[in-house]
Write a protein that holds these residues in place. Structure first.
Motif, PDB file in Angstrom:
ATOM      1  N   ALA A 120       0.850  -1.334  -0.035  1.00 18.95           N
ATOM      2  CA  ALA A 120      -0.088   0.058  -0.156  1.00 18.95           C
ATOM      3  C   ALA A 120       0.817   1.358  -0.001  1.00 18.95           C
ATOM      4  N   LEU A 121       2.221   1.031   0.333  1.00 19.48           N
ATOM      5  CA  LEU A 121       3.083   2.303   0.203  1.00 19.48           C
ATOM      6  C   LEU A 121       3.135   2.744  -1.185  1.00 19.48           C
ATOM      7  N   ALA A 122       3.499   4.132  -1.375  1.00 18.76           N
ATOM      8  CA  ALA A 122       3.635   4.582  -2.523  1.00 18.76           C
ATOM      9  C   ALA A 122       4.995   4.423  -3.248  1.00 18.76           C
ATOM     10  N   VAL A 123       4.744   3.679  -4.397  1.00 19.18           N
ATOM     11  CA  VAL A 123       6.180   3.159  -5.286  1.00 19.18           C
ATOM     12  C   VAL A 123       7.154   4.356  -5.331  1.00 19.18           C
ATOM     13  N   PRO A 124       8.653   3.814  -5.012  1.00 20.50           N
ATOM     14  CA  PRO A 124       9.609   5.061  -5.124  1.00 20.50           C
ATOM     15  C   PRO A 124       9.682   5.325  -6.835  1.00 20.50           C
ATOM     16  N   THR A 125       9.935   6.630  -7.131  1.00 20.72           N
ATOM     17  CA  THR A 125      10.185   7.100  -8.402  1.00 20.72           C
ATOM     18  C   THR A 125      11.759   7.268  -8.681  1.00 20.72           C
ATOM     19  N   ILE A 157      11.763   2.906   1.781  1.00 19.78           N
ATOM     20  CA  ILE A 157      12.133   1.909   2.980  1.00 19.78           C
ATOM     21  C   ILE A 157      12.232   2.371   4.399  1.00 19.78           C
ATOM     22  N   ALA A 158      12.238   3.594   4.608  1.00 17.78           N
ATOM     23  CA  ALA A 158      11.823   4.184   6.149  1.00 17.78           C
ATOM     24  C   ALA A 158      10.584   3.917   6.420  1.00 17.78           C
ATOM     25  N   ASN A 159       9.398   4.033   5.577  1.00 19.42           N
ATOM     26  CA  ASN A 159       8.379   3.771   5.968  1.00 19.42           C
ATOM     27  C   ASN A 159       7.795   2.000   6.108  1.00 19.42           C
ATOM     28  N   LEU A 203      17.754  -4.241   4.635  1.00 22.72           N
ATOM     29  CA  LEU A 203      16.906  -3.437   4.134  1.00 22.72           C
ATOM     30  C   LEU A 203      17.103  -2.036   4.835  1.00 22.72           C
ATOM     31  N   SER A 204      17.498  -2.084   5.944  1.00 17.97           N
ATOM     32  CA  SER A 204      17.877  -0.759   6.779  1.00 17.97           C
ATOM     33  C   SER A 204      19.197  -0.122   6.246  1.00 17.97           C
ATOM     34  N   ILE A 205      20.187  -1.231   5.941  1.00 19.90           N
ATOM     35  CA  ILE A 205      21.258  -0.519   5.285  1.00 19.90           C
ATOM     36  C   ILE A 205      20.893   0.057   3.969  1.00 19.90           C
ATOM     37  N   ALA A 206      20.219  -0.416   3.197  1.00 19.06           N
ATOM     38  CA  ALA A 206      19.734   0.148   1.978  1.00 19.06           C
ATOM     39  C   ALA A 206      18.991   1.196   2.009  1.00 19.06           C
TER      40      ALA A 206
END
Length: 160
Positions: free
Chosen positions: A59-64, A73-75, A114-117
């Motif tokens: 449901a999160l907005a896809v990054p552009t 990633i933060a969300n 994921l946190s590192i990314a």
């Protein structure tokens, strides 16, 4: 070099999207319990939670671009961590506990990646995001295999 930056942003978005798609499936969990679950209860609760975790994250907005990848990633991390805690609260049947512990360990490693990314994306380091994705893709493959072995079809489902 606008084209170069757009190309890097696109690669970051694709890498983060694929990385997160795998993590979403990792972000499964279930209702907490104080005792060992039957095999059917374990499978049902974990699969239901995996499906809910996937829905919440997709449901999160896809990054552009790289900046929105960092925000994405933060969300996503808190959502995934929530489902990891729920999954960790489940007590697998004794015959599945060893593989289940392995699956949880793989999940925790992926969350760390994921946190590192996310930090790399915030620093606009596309190459590092891509490198981390490559590492995490292997973890995700192992996770899915483990989930499938446990009968957790929602957690072991292929992404994308």
């Amino acid at each position: 070099m606008k084209l170069g930056r757009q190309h890097l942003a696109c690669k970051a978005r694709v890498a983060a999207g694929a990385f997160l798609a795998g993590i979403v499936l990792v972000g499964c969990g279930g209702s907490g319990t104080s005792g060992t679950l039957s095999d059917a209860q374990f499978i049902s609760q974990a699969n239901a939670a995996c499906k809910a975790g996937a829905s919440a994250t997709t449901a999160l907005a896809v990054p552009t671009d790289v900046a929105s990848t960092a925000k994405y990633i933060a969300n996503a991390v808190p959502i995934i961590q929530k489902y990891e805690r729920q999954l960790a609260a489940l007590v697998a049947p004794s015959a599945k506990q060893k593989e289940y512990k392995r699956m949880l360990s793989l999940m925790q490693e992926e969350i760390a990646q994921l946190s590192i990314a996310g930090k790399a994306a915030a620093a606009r380091d596309v190459q590092k995001v891509q490198s981390i994705y490559s590492s995490a893709a292997n973890l995700n493959k192992q996770f899915k295999s483990s989930a499938t072995t446990l009968g957790l079809t929602e957690c072991g489902a292929s992404s994308g």
